[in-house]
Write an enzyme that holds these catalytic residues in place. Structure first.
Site, PDB file in Angstrom:
ATOM      1  CG  ASP A  33      36.909  42.131  46.954  1.00  0.00           C
ATOM      2  OD1 ASP A  33      35.803  42.714  46.976  1.00  0.00           O
ATOM      3  OD2 ASP A  33      37.361  41.607  45.922  1.00  0.00           O
TER       4      ASP A  33
HETATM    5  C1  BGC Z   1      34.693  42.635  43.942  1.00  0.00           C
HETATM    6  C2  BGC Z   1      35.341  43.996  44.068  1.00  0.00           C
HETATM    7  C3  BGC Z   1      34.278  45.045  44.218  1.00  0.00           C
HETATM    8  C4  BGC Z   1      33.401  44.713  45.401  1.00  0.00           C
HETATM    9  C5  BGC Z   1      32.285  45.709  45.640  1.00  0.00           C
HETATM   10  C6  BGC Z   1      33.663  42.377  45.029  1.00  0.00           C
HETATM   11  O1  BGC Z   1      32.920  41.259  44.703  1.00  0.00           O
HETATM   12  O2  BGC Z   1      35.682  41.645  43.947  1.00  0.00           O
HETATM   13  O3  BGC Z   1      36.160  44.248  42.964  1.00  0.00           O
HETATM   14  O4  BGC Z   1      34.847  46.317  44.321  1.00  0.00           O
HETATM   15  O5  BGC Z   1      32.799  43.448  45.193  1.00  0.00           O
HETATM   16  O6  BGC Z   1      31.317  45.611  44.663  1.00  0.00           O
END
Ligand code: BGC
Length: 737
Positions: free
Chosen positions: A265
């Site tokens: 993530d």
């Molecule tokens: C989120 C993810 C997301 C990523 C990219 C993170 O803050 O938890 O689900 O895909 O950001 O935007």
């Protein structure tokens, strides 16, 4: 002849083989098997090039191998549509004008359809949009289990039951990947709350892990064949999930034999050694905490960049680990960006709006529809009966594809509930805001600040004169609502909505409540409101879908993918004090263990306000007596249970026939019953169909903490067949030998 020979000799002298030059290298030749291409590409790459593959080069892309023409990987959120382009190295909007997408319903709505066919068309359509936008990975779908109604991201997930979410996630993945776009299933694992998501250390039993929290991820990998998976922010048993030996090496890559890429993530990596050794492949978003912050820095500072290269060179980290990461990343590239056979995709087509609307219509749940003053039910809404229909509530006009965190969408079209109703009823529709989010909200159109008291008073005044009120409220995508980065502060409806509903009831009892949310809310007024619709976040076609269901053009057939407790204290996670939710800021213990959602309500006899699997129709279904083909089951056999179901109402409708299984006596605690199968069927008025389910021993097993495996115990099992987890219409039992 002489000249040709001269050139061949000269070519050879210069190290060029003119005969060989005509041959395409294996890695570029997509008639070759992928594994051959990977091997060939690896043999041509330097150590530095292999390491480079493992990190981001911008907010949403990772490195390719420019020297060899191996392209970068482009990613996008996910999961309800394809996110707008943002800047190279900041979260700012890139202001492209070609990236306004179709918004599909939130995944809670998809789960509420209880129809895998809906997942298939949804996945294919959103995959086509991602492909058209030249994305290689779509960051979704999410399958974290609904553990508490406070989790700010529940709307991005598929509910509280492992069987339902496993069944629904697989066709979504296959649909997306049929476009040559990888899904990235998230957030693996145990990211069941947003509070302290970056560091909370989750402790739980092996049984809860295997029975409740892992099955949907396993289905996504083993049955769906997802080409990538995203590690979550939290820690699990002391290690961050993005580089976690148990979750990634042992379970995902070991037991499940996952051959794709583990992506962090954004900002989920914390340590070079763990990142090198514990199963991570691609590091994204380091030095940012999701959406909330970010700073400029060199991507060379990533944990899997210079430090990792140095460690490989000096022997701290094994070369085999790097070869494995590069192999997986190349495999993903050959499956997506370097797959010349993948289709081209399409964007914001009528066909995609049809998919968005169909899924929305099939996911809306009719929670309650009682006769009002002996006049019959208000719904389906017959416009001829009313001179004026007053729509009240901010969600009737608010753009709910905006906000919410990373799943935010810039859309080409979003039909609001108000517009949907106006399309049906024209001038009969009056509108008043009634409440506004925030204590004093700013109305940019009229350059005025709302006074919430006067909004409330105005709605009550207009309600007294209206024939019918359609209240459209719920939550929104603001911080502390249904939004990433924080949990809700309570289960109550915000912005004074419950007080407003109570005051509206004092002047007019003819009220339909439509709730737009991804979470359960308290309904202190529930007894006095005759008709309630749970309408989730529905995306581009929201208003049309809601109006079609309200009027009965579409007969509702959605069923709740999670329980609506009466109050927060009735929810399992909240029954064991703060250590169980949200934790003590360092650690959190899942004390309710396997008793999540309806498993808790059922077993502890705490009735839910609206139970898991609940959802009404404008027609009625009569269930006959269930019967099995045998009374005893042994070994590899299956038992078939059948039940006749008849539409005894006057309109066509769809029903989800749910099969739950419970063991009467067992050496370990078992939930009263667990969902093990379901089927959605459509019946015309008067039509009857016999629905059959096959149950094998696998569905009777529990995860044994002592055997560290799934085991079954002989004894009597009961099969419950019903229209919801509490509306059981027929039971039948058998003995497992
Ligand atoms: C989120 C993810 C997301 C990523 C990219 C993170 O803050 O938890 O689900 O895909 O950001 O935007």
């Amino acid at each position: 002849m002489k000249t040709k020979l001269f050139y061949v000799v000269m070519g050879l002298a210069l190290g060029l083989n003119p005969l060989k030059a005509q041959q395409t290298p294996a890695y570029l030749d997509d008639t070759q098997p992928i594994e051959v291409r990977i091997k060939d590409a690896l043999s041509r790459m330097t150590l530095e090039e292999k390491v480079k593959l493992c990190t981001a080069q911008s907010k949403f892309s990772s490195h390719g191998v420019p020297r060899l023409g191996i392209p970068e990987i482009w990613m996008s959120d996910g999961p309800h549509g394809v996110r707008e382009e943002i800047l190279w190295d900041s979260w700012g909007n890139a202001e492209w004008t070609n990236d306004s997408c179709t918004a599909f319903p939130a995944l809670t709505c998809l789960a509420a359809t209880w129809n895998p066919q809906m997942s298939a068309i949804y996945g294919k359509a959103v995959g086509e949009e991602a492909r058209y936008r030249r994305k290689d990975i779509l960051l979704g779908p999410g399958v974290n289990i609904y553990r508490t109604p406070l989790n700010g991201r529940n709307f991005e997930y598929m509910g509280e039951d492992p069987f339902l979410s496993s069944t629904m996630v697989v066709p979504y993945i296959k649909g997306v990947q049929s476009n040559g776009v990888a899904t990235c299933v998230k957030h693996y694992a145990l990211n069941n709350q947003e509070a302290w998501r970056g560091h909370i250390d989750v402790e739980l039993s092996d049984r809860a892990l295997n029975e409740i929290y892992l099955p949907a991820f396993k289905a996504a990998i083993v049955e769906g064949g997802s080409w990538s998976i995203m590690g979550s922010y939290n820690k699990v048993r002391g290690e961050h999930a993005c580089h976690n030996d148990l979750l990634l090496n042992k379970i995902l890559k070991g037991e499940w034999k996952f051959d794709g890429c583990v992506v962090t993530d954004w900002g989920g990596a914390h340590d070079t050694k763990e990142a090198a050794l514990n199963g991570l492949d691609i590091e994204m978003g380091s030095y940012t905490n999701g959406l909330s912050s970010g700073k400029n820095f060199a991507y060379d500072n990533y944990y899997l960049a210079s430090d990792y290269l140095k460690g490989i060179k000096d022997g701290t980290y094994p070369l085999s680990g790097l070869e494995d990461k590069a192999t997986r990343i190349l495999r993903l590239i050959f499956r997506t960006a370097m797959n010349s056979k993948r289709p081209w995709g399409s964007f914001t087509t009528e066909a995609h709006y049809d998919v968005a609307r169909t899924v929305a219509e099939e996911g809306i749940v009719l929670l309650k529809n009682e006769a009002y003053k002996k006049k019959g039910t208000i719904l389906p809404l017959d416009g001829n009966k009313y001179r004026t229909i007053l729509v009240v509530g901010e969600n009737a006009t608010r753009r709910l594809t905006e906000g919410g965190g990373s799943s935010v969408l810039k859309v080409k079209k979003e039909v609001s509930p108000l517009t949907g109703l106006q399309t049906k009823f024209g001038d009969k529709i009056k509108y008043t805001l009634g409440y506004a989010s925030g204590s004093a909200a700013y109305d940019s159109e009229n350059e005025a600040t709302y006074n919430t008291d006067s909004l409330h008073a105005e709605a009550v005044k207009q309600a007294a004169d209206a024939d019918l009120i359609v209240f459209v409220g719920g939550l929104n995508k603001n911080h502390f609502q249904d939004s990433e980065g924080a949990d809700r502060k309570s289960m109550a409806l915000p912005f004074g909505q419950s007080e407003l509903i109570n005051d509206l009831l004092k002047v007019n009892k003819n009220i339909v409540v439509v709730l737009l949310s991804g979470n359960a809310v308290e309904m202190p007024w529930v007894k006095n409101i005759p008709s309630i619709l749970q309408a989730w976040y529905l995306g581009s076609e929201s208003g049309n879908a809601i109006a079609n269901v309200l009027t009965g053009e579409v007969n509702p057939s959605g069923k709740l993918p999670f329980s609506f407790p009466v109050k927060l204290a009735d929810n399992a996670a909240h029954s064991f004090g703060t250590i169980s939710y949200p934790g003590d800021s360092i650690k959190e213990i899942y004390k309710e263990d396997i008793l999540v959602g309806y498993r808790w309500h059922d077993t502890k006899k705490i009735p839910a306000l609206f139970p898991f699997g609940h959802g009404l129709s404008y027609t009625q279904f009569k269930y006959g007596k269930a019967a099995t083909d045998k009374n005893n089951l042994s070994g590899a056999e299956e038992i078939t249970v059948s039940v006749p179901v008849k539409n005894i109402g006057s309109v066509k409708g769809k029903e989800v026939i749910q099969l739950y299984v419970g063991e009467e006596k067992c050496s370990v605690l078992r939930p009263l019953k667990e969902l093990k199968s379901f089927q959605k069927i459509e019946l015309a008025p008067g039509e009857e169909q016999t629905v059959s389910f096959k149950i094998g021993v696998g569905a009777l097993k529990f995860y044994s903490e002592t055997a560290h495996d799934w085991v079954s115990e002989p004894g009597r099992f009961k099969l419950y067949i019903g229209s919801s987890s509490t509306d059981i219409r027929s039971t039948v039992s058998f003995i497992l030998n």
